[in-house]
Design a protein around this motif. Structure first.
Motif, PDB file in Angstrom:
ATOM      1  N   LYS A   9      17.870  -1.636 -36.327  1.00 33.23           N
ATOM      2  CA  LYS A   9      18.995  -2.559 -36.468  1.00 33.23           C
ATOM      3  C   LYS A   9      20.154  -1.843 -37.135  1.00 33.23           C
ATOM      4  O   LYS A   9      19.965  -0.956 -37.966  1.00 33.23           O
ATOM      5  CB  LYS A   9      18.638  -3.742 -37.367  1.00 33.23           C
ATOM      6  CG  LYS A   9      17.632  -4.690 -36.822  1.00 33.23           C
ATOM      7  CD  LYS A   9      17.410  -5.817 -37.806  1.00 33.23           C
ATOM      8  CE  LYS A   9      16.290  -6.722 -37.331  1.00 33.23           C
ATOM      9  NZ  LYS A   9      16.054  -7.807 -38.281  1.00 33.23           N
ATOM     10  N   TYR A  11      24.516  -3.037 -38.216  1.00 32.81           N
ATOM     11  CA  TYR A  11      25.447  -4.161 -38.294  1.00 32.81           C
ATOM     12  C   TYR A  11      26.870  -3.667 -38.138  1.00 32.81           C
ATOM     13  O   TYR A  11      27.198  -2.552 -38.536  1.00 32.81           O
ATOM     14  CB  TYR A  11      25.285  -4.887 -39.628  1.00 32.81           C
ATOM     15  CG  TYR A  11      23.910  -5.501 -39.775  1.00 32.81           C
ATOM     16  CD1 TYR A  11      23.647  -6.769 -39.296  1.00 32.81           C
ATOM     17  CD2 TYR A  11      22.865  -4.782 -40.345  1.00 32.81           C
ATOM     18  CE1 TYR A  11      22.379  -7.323 -39.395  1.00 32.81           C
ATOM     19  CE2 TYR A  11      21.599  -5.322 -40.454  1.00 32.81           C
ATOM     20  CZ  TYR A  11      21.372  -6.594 -39.973  1.00 32.81           C
ATOM     21  OH  TYR A  11      20.119  -7.132 -40.062  1.00 32.81           O
ATOM     22  N   GLU A  20      24.890  -8.253 -35.404  1.00 30.21           N
ATOM     23  CA  GLU A  20      23.636  -7.535 -35.592  1.00 30.21           C
ATOM     24  C   GLU A  20      23.287  -6.875 -34.261  1.00 30.21           C
ATOM     25  O   GLU A  20      23.160  -7.542 -33.243  1.00 30.21           O
ATOM     26  CB  GLU A  20      22.519  -8.498 -35.994  1.00 30.21           C
ATOM     27  CG  GLU A  20      21.179  -7.798 -36.176  1.00 30.21           C
ATOM     28  CD  GLU A  20      20.077  -8.783 -36.515  1.00 30.21           C
ATOM     29  OE1 GLU A  20      19.563  -8.721 -37.642  1.00 30.21           O
ATOM     30  OE2 GLU A  20      19.742  -9.613 -35.639  1.00 30.21           O
ATOM     31  N   LYS A  39      21.415 -11.110 -42.925  1.00 33.10           N
ATOM     32  CA  LYS A  39      21.357  -9.653 -42.766  1.00 33.10           C
ATOM     33  C   LYS A  39      20.061  -9.110 -43.358  1.00 33.10           C
ATOM     34  O   LYS A  39      19.705  -9.396 -44.490  1.00 33.10           O
ATOM     35  CB  LYS A  39      22.561  -9.011 -43.447  1.00 33.10           C
ATOM     36  CG  LYS A  39      22.663  -7.529 -43.220  1.00 33.10           C
ATOM     37  CD  LYS A  39      23.946  -7.000 -43.815  1.00 33.10           C
ATOM     38  CE  LYS A  39      24.041  -5.500 -43.639  1.00 33.10           C
ATOM     39  NZ  LYS A  39      25.272  -4.964 -44.207  1.00 33.10           N
ATOM     40  N   ASP A  40      19.352  -8.326 -42.554  1.00 33.45           N
ATOM     41  CA  ASP A  40      18.075  -7.731 -42.955  1.00 33.45           C
ATOM     42  C   ASP A  40      18.353  -6.444 -43.724  1.00 33.45           C
ATOM     43  O   ASP A  40      18.774  -5.451 -43.149  1.00 33.45           O
ATOM     44  CB  ASP A  40      17.240  -7.438 -41.711  1.00 33.45           C
ATOM     45  CG  ASP A  40      15.889  -6.840 -42.017  1.00 33.45           C
ATOM     46  OD1 ASP A  40      15.571  -6.638 -43.206  1.00 33.45           O
ATOM     47  OD2 ASP A  40      15.152  -6.565 -41.063  1.00 33.45           O
TER      48      ASP A  40
END
Length: 70
Positions: A9, A11, A20, A39-40
């Motif tokens: 991933k 961003y 994302e 958001k990870d």
């Protein structure tokens, strides 16, 4: 899971929201608008495959008016 199937991933903060970008070393799987709190932060941003980095660069160029096609 093979390395080519591992998902990554990154961003991109666009002027219309946080994007994302999810994909593998072979390409992009999805691009989604998300809320900032979604958001990870558990992924390793240092290992982003070139395909995802290129996608973020192309979004940057698009939002700056420098790109019309992806």
């Amino acid at each position: 899971m093979t390395d080519t199937l591992k998902e990554y991933k990154t961003y991109y903060q666009s002027e219309i929201g946080l994007l994302e970008i999810v994909g593998t070393k072979k390409g992009i799987k999805s691009v989604s608008y998300i809320e900032s709190e979604e958001k990870d932060v558990s992924f390793d941003d240092a290992e982003i495959p070139q395909a995802l980095a290129d996608c973020a660069t192309q979004f940057d160029e698009y939002f700056k008016g420098q790109r019309r096609e992806f």
